[in-house]
Design a protein around this motif. Structure first.
Motif: not given
Length: 511
Positions: A476, A455, A481, A99, A457-458
């Motif tokens: 996310h 995804t 990212y 995270e 969120g990335m």
């Protein structure tokens, strides 16, 4: 009292993003924006060279064709578009993404490099949200926890109040301890009402509250964001003591309807006095108490600078801690608090001194934490996705890893993005997976097998900064990212490790 947390409680950070990394010295051949050349532990300006098969790049600090894994911070040079933050040590590809940090907690963890420590085996998967004790419920959707230290305090209150009941109501016998335990629970229920007042006000101002925790001395409402105006800050701090005063008035009114020498009369009198003490103590003008936040709001309103208010209230809080440490035992021993004056040093004197030391330590530590969190918030706008992003080279999934690394090295990039035939991004090649591939196998390994599917969120905007950036990463959790422009073009790849190091650097930077 309530405690306003930063983003978040970052938990290790990155270096300062604006001036510490080398820019790209070769214009990119792909559609990605210019970016710094890959840094190496031996210097900031690597030169492309043919690979040496007998030596894996992870163990050779001066190899410019090292994978787009981080090898340490680079010295600043003239940046064409954006500097590049140093990257943390690679991870084990079998682990789940960690995270991104919501709050500073582990300074110093971002200083390791691949050349010195190898892949980072200590980065855990997404940690569970801190519980903080026994979950008692979720009023207004906010979890309420009772810390283990509360049981110690409840036992202490039961013992002390039971001794007082023995003198007031001797006919109770051993049952006085049941009455004392009821008083302890009722007192902390009053503290919960105090904290719920902070929580309701915070939710009314659309400030997220992580949790309420009842602990050793009172409770804490963990509010994740700062109030945007001094007026709201004042209201948010004042509602807690106000509710304690209201409870004291309610108990006083109920006390008029019962006999003073009975169990209900003693309980109501004790709850009235305890709530008055809670209100008076929290109104003291020093952080981290509610009165300190009210003082901060007043200074903020006068000066127009929230940091100035925080500094003033924090130093008043430290002075208050010293006053409690010295003054509370003296007042108790002199009889000024309603007790008999004592000339000799006994167990009660020792207990008073211990209580004063614990209170002083809590106030002093809370004032220091408030200063650190304010410093972080002050520098939080410096965390920008655009300046922390590494340039990425787009490659197709069947491209050999060695060829992809050659293109990245030639373009001065440190990340790989797998795209389809139309150039649309499909996945990100994790640096940890690259490091795990021996150099002699890289010509036969396709990058598609090392990539992590993208995804929604990335995908983050290059314009994100400060708390907006942290909110996006926290929602996310991942290790990398894809950063895109508002037009949809690929800007580069953002590593969570870079953001972490930026947090640590922001915390260490003076205000």
């Amino acid at each position: 009292m309530d405690e306003s947390g930063g983003r978040g409680r970052p938990r290790s950070g990155t270096g300062e993003p604006t001036d510490q990394h080398a820019p790209a010295t070769t214009p990119p051949t792909d559609r990605t924006p210019p970016e710094p050349a890959p840094a190496s532990p031996s210097g900031p300006e690597p030169t492309p060279a043919a690979p040496r098969p007998e030596e894996p790049p992870a163990a050779t600090p001066d190899r410019p064709e090292a994978p787009p894994a981080d090898t340490g911070p680079a010295e600043p040079t003239e940046a064409p578009r954006r500097p590049e933050a140093a990257q943390d040590a690679p991870e084990n590809p079998s682990e789940e993404p960690s995270e991104p940090p919501p709050a500073p907690a582990h300074p110093g963890t971002g200083d390791r490099t691949l050349a010195h420590t190898g892949p980072d085996k200590h980065r855990a998967p997404k940690p569970p949200e801190p519980r903080g004790g026994l979950l008692m419920g979720r009023p207004f959707g906010v979890p309420v926890y009772v810390a283990p230290s509360w049981f110690l305090v409840a036992a202490l209150i039961t013992w002390v109040f039971g001794g007082q009941l023995e003198r007031v109501l001797p006919e109770l016998g051993a049952a006085r301890y049941l009455v004392s335990l009821f008083f302890a629970v009722a007192f902390y229920a009053s503290v919960l009402v105090h904290e719920l007042a902070h929580t309701v006000a915070a939710l009314r101002f659309k400030l997220p509250v992580r949790r309420i925790q009842l602990q050793f001395f009172g409770g804490v409402s963990e509010i994740e964001k700062e109030s945007d105006t001094p007026g709201r800050e004042f209201i948010l701090a004042f509602v807690g003591p106000l509710l304690s005063l209201v409870l004291a008035g309610i108990f006083y009114g109920a006390l008029q309807a019962v006999e003073p020498g009975t169990v209900p009369g003693v309980l109501l009198a004790g709850l009235m006095i305890s709530n008055l003490i809670v209100a008076a103590f929290n109104l003291l003008p020093g952080l981290p108490l509610d009165g300190g936040r009210m003082l901060r709001a007043v200074v903020w309103k006068i000066t127009g600078k929230p940091m100035t208010g925080t500094i003033a209230a924090a130093w008043v809080g430290r002075a208050l801690a010293v006053a409690v440490l010295i003054g509370l035992p003296l007042l108790t021993q002199s009889g000024a608090l309603g007790t008999d004056a004592e000339d000799n040093v006994g167990m009660d004197t020792v207990m008073d001194a211990l209580l004063a030391a614990i209170l002083a330590a809590i106030i002093w530590t809370g004032a220091g934490n408030s200063l650190r969190m304010a410093r972080l918030r002050e520098h939080l706008p410096d965390l920008r996705a655009r300046t922390l992003t590494r340039r990425a080279v787009p490659v197709e999934s069947d491209t050999p890893l060695s060829e992809a690394l050659r293109r990245a090295n030639a373009a001065g990039a440190r990340a790989l993005v797998v795209v389809d035939t139309d150039g649309s991004p499909l996945s990100l090649v994790r640096e940890a997976a690259i490091v795990q591939v021996p150099e002699h196998r890289r010509p036969w390994v396709a990058v598609g097998g090392l990539a992590q599917d993208l995804t929604d969120g990335m995908r983050v905007s290059a314009e994100l900064a400060g708390e907006d950036l942290l909110d996006a990463l926290r929602a996310h959790p991942a290790t990398e990212y894809l950063v895109i422009e508002d037009t949809g073009e690929i800007y580069g790849v953002l590593s969570a490790a870079d953001v972490e190091r930026a947090f640590v650097k922001a915390m260490a930077r003076p205000s």
